[in-house]
Design a protein around this motif. Structure first.
Motif, PDB file in Angstrom:
ATOM      1  N   GLY A   1     -29.594  -5.736 -32.727  1.00 12.19           N
ATOM      2  CA  GLY A   1     -30.806  -5.704 -33.536  1.00 12.19           C
ATOM      3  C   GLY A   1     -31.023  -4.424 -34.314  1.00 12.19           C
ATOM      4  N   ALA A   2     -30.083  -3.468 -34.237  1.00 13.35           N
ATOM      5  CA  ALA A   2     -30.233  -2.212 -34.980  1.00 13.35           C
ATOM      6  C   ALA A   2     -29.621  -2.340 -36.365  1.00 13.35           C
ATOM      7  N   TYR A   3     -30.248  -1.712 -37.343  1.00 12.99           N
ATOM      8  CA  TYR A   3     -29.743  -1.700 -38.718  1.00 12.99           C
ATOM      9  C   TYR A   3     -29.387  -0.260 -39.052  1.00 12.99           C
ATOM     10  N   PRO A   4     -28.069   0.057 -39.172  1.00 10.27           N
ATOM     11  CA  PRO A   4     -27.649   1.461 -39.227  1.00 10.27           C
ATOM     12  C   PRO A   4     -27.778   2.147 -40.588  1.00 10.27           C
ATOM     13  N   ILE A   5     -27.979   1.375 -41.675  1.00  6.75           N
ATOM     14  CA  ILE A   5     -28.151   2.030 -42.983  1.00  6.75           C
ATOM     15  C   ILE A   5     -29.639   2.337 -43.117  1.00  6.75           C
ATOM     16  N   VAL A   6     -30.031   3.347 -42.398  1.00  6.93           N
ATOM     17  CA  VAL A   6     -31.441   3.673 -42.275  1.00  6.93           C
ATOM     18  C   VAL A   6     -31.677   5.056 -42.853  1.00  6.93           C
ATOM     19  N   MET A   7     -32.848   5.251 -43.331  1.00  6.20           N
ATOM     20  CA  MET A   7     -33.242   6.525 -43.913  1.00  6.20           C
ATOM     21  C   MET A   7     -34.489   7.038 -43.205  1.00  6.20           C
ATOM     22  N   VAL A   8     -34.369   8.204 -42.636  1.00  7.94           N
ATOM     23  CA  VAL A   8     -35.551   8.881 -42.123  1.00  7.94           C
ATOM     24  C   VAL A   8     -35.998   9.841 -43.212  1.00  7.94           C
ATOM     25  N   ALA A   9     -37.023   9.453 -43.916  1.00  8.24           N
ATOM     26  CA  ALA A   9     -37.545  10.315 -44.977  1.00  8.24           C
ATOM     27  C   ALA A   9     -38.503  11.314 -44.337  1.00  8.24           C
ATOM     28  N   TYR A  10     -38.179  12.569 -44.504  1.00  9.30           N
ATOM     29  CA  TYR A  10     -38.960  13.622 -43.873  1.00  9.30           C
ATOM     30  C   TYR A  10     -40.006  14.181 -44.822  1.00  9.30           C
ATOM     31  N   ASN A  11     -41.091  14.629 -44.239  1.00  4.81           N
ATOM     32  CA  ASN A  11     -41.966  15.571 -44.930  1.00  4.81           C
ATOM     33  C   ASN A  11     -41.673  16.929 -44.321  1.00  4.81           C
ATOM     34  N   ILE A  12     -41.370  17.883 -45.166  1.00  2.00           N
ATOM     35  CA  ILE A  12     -40.964  19.208 -44.717  1.00  2.00           C
ATOM     36  C   ILE A  12     -42.102  20.186 -44.993  1.00  2.00           C
ATOM     37  N   PHE A  13     -42.569  20.839 -43.941  1.00  2.00           N
ATOM     38  CA  PHE A  13     -43.693  21.767 -44.037  1.00  2.00           C
ATOM     39  C   PHE A  13     -43.259  23.153 -43.583  1.00  2.00           C
ATOM     40  N   CYS A  14     -44.004  24.152 -44.002  1.00  2.00           N
ATOM     41  CA  CYS A  14     -43.782  25.513 -43.534  1.00  2.00           C
ATOM     42  C   CYS A  14     -44.450  25.725 -42.175  1.00  2.00           C
TER      43      CYS A  14
END
Length: 373
Positions: A304-317
């Protein structure tokens, strides 16, 4: 797996405060001039000012929704987001142009070291606020849906080795489809893109037919059609019979998508399948103490896993110039990872909401932000 320095079981900090202040609750005299309660919680109704952000175009729909909804809990604040692409967002943060960046790929160690120039000794940190599958999307007259492909075949298609939709490698996996002899047109991102980096990382890791290093820039050796940003590749593919591309699944419109082979099955993309792939992956190590970047397992055989995945980050200081900015950043960050914020993104863009454990860790990560002395 990376062990959190502050624990996944940390108590929820400020989301409750956001909800209360949005409903008009007061601080009973315990707040200070910065809108902080006696426990250091941020009173979102009191924060003010403007945050400037920029980065991944894949997050644009979610960002639009977050920024509009944030006004409900912080009416004196404003958040602007420029969808310039992941590379542009990271560059803008490192150059002091943006207060935060959206990126479909994590900073490398060199970028993190550079971030200390603008973000203090602990540099910047990643929050996995937007988890979404990357769809392998196609527009082929005669193939409506149900197309199945493994990683090797995808790699050969995108490298230009397979050039026709009725190629034997495709036909062997799709015996029930009447495949046309239409020529394949690969459409890729022209800009520096975290989506490209995630997709090419999958091809390089999961197949034996892709020798290029993962990068935000499409390999120059592979001739193909290109367009700027997510909307551009989707538009071009939609206009081209025989086209195949890759894009944030929430933005592919009427394009069909490939079911990708995982183990012995072919898996259709979904937010749930993407979340399964992420939650089975280890967290990265070596950057800020409160960093939440992942080392994604592209070769998973998890059912059930889909490996073409994107973890879109928010990058903070980890450090901002003054307490007013700190409070504004905390309030905004805590909103986007809250249950309401995650559900808003899911409704607007089809992303997978963060799990309760990830949400708690993210809230604790935001609590580490401080003002420069």
């Amino acid at each position: 797996m990376k062990v959190s320095h502050f624990g996944r079981g940390a108590a929820l900090l400020s989301v409750t405060a956001l909800a209360l202040t949005a409903c008009g609750g007061d601080d009973n005299g315990n707040g200070d001039d910065n809108g902080n309660g006696e426990n250091g919680e941020v009173n979102a109704e009191e924060v003010q000012g403007t945050l400037e952000g920029g980065g991944a175009s894949s997050q644009e729909s979610a960002m639009t929704e977050w920024n509009q909804q944030f006004l409900e809990v912080a009416p004196n604040a404003q958040v602007n987001y420029n969808p310039v692409g992941s590379g542009g967002g990271r560059e803008g943060l490192l150059g002091g142009q943006y207060d935060f960046a959206g990126s479909d790929a994590a900073m490398d160690d060199e970028e993190w070291e550079d971030s200390k120039e603008v973000c203090g000794d602990e540099g910047a940190f990643h929050i996995p606020s937007y988890i979404t599958p990357i769809a392998v999307a196609y527009n082929v007259d005669g193939i409506e849906d149900g197309l199945q492909l493994d990683a090797d075949t995808l790699a050969q298609i995108f490298s230009g080795e397979i050039t026709s939709w009725d190629d034997d490698a495709i036909a062997e996996q799709n015996e029930d489809l009447d495949l046309p002899s239409t020529s394949i047109t690969v459409v890729h991102r022209a800009d520096d893109s975290g989506t490209t980096e995630n997709f090419t990382e999958y091809l390089e890791t999961a197949s034996d037919s892709w020798d290029e290093e993962p990068s935000g820039d499409w390999p120059s050796d592979f001739s193909a059609e290109s367009a700027q940003q997510t909307s551009g590749v989707v538009s071009l593919a939609s206009e081209t019979d025989g086209a195949i591309t890759y894009a944030d699944a929430g933005q592919i419109g009427d394009l069909n998508s490939v079911n990708v082979r995982v183990g012995e099955e072919y898996v259709e993309y979904s937010p749930e399948a993407a979340a399964t792939a992420v939650e089975r992956s280890p967290q990265a190590e070596g950057q800020a103490e409160n960093d939440m970047a992942f080392d994604l397992d592209r070769e998973t055989t998890e059912e059930g896993a889909y490996p073409i995945v994107m973890v879109a980050y928010n990058i903070f200081c980890n450090e901002y110039s003054d307490q007013e900015k700190v409070d504004l950043v905390k309030a905004y960050g805590e909103y986007i990872v809250s249950e309401d914020g995650q559900n808003a993104a899911s409704d607007a863009a089809g992303s997978a909401p963060m799990s309760e454990d990830l949400r708690s860790e993210a809230e604790e990560a935001f609590s580490q932000i401080s003002a420069a002395e």
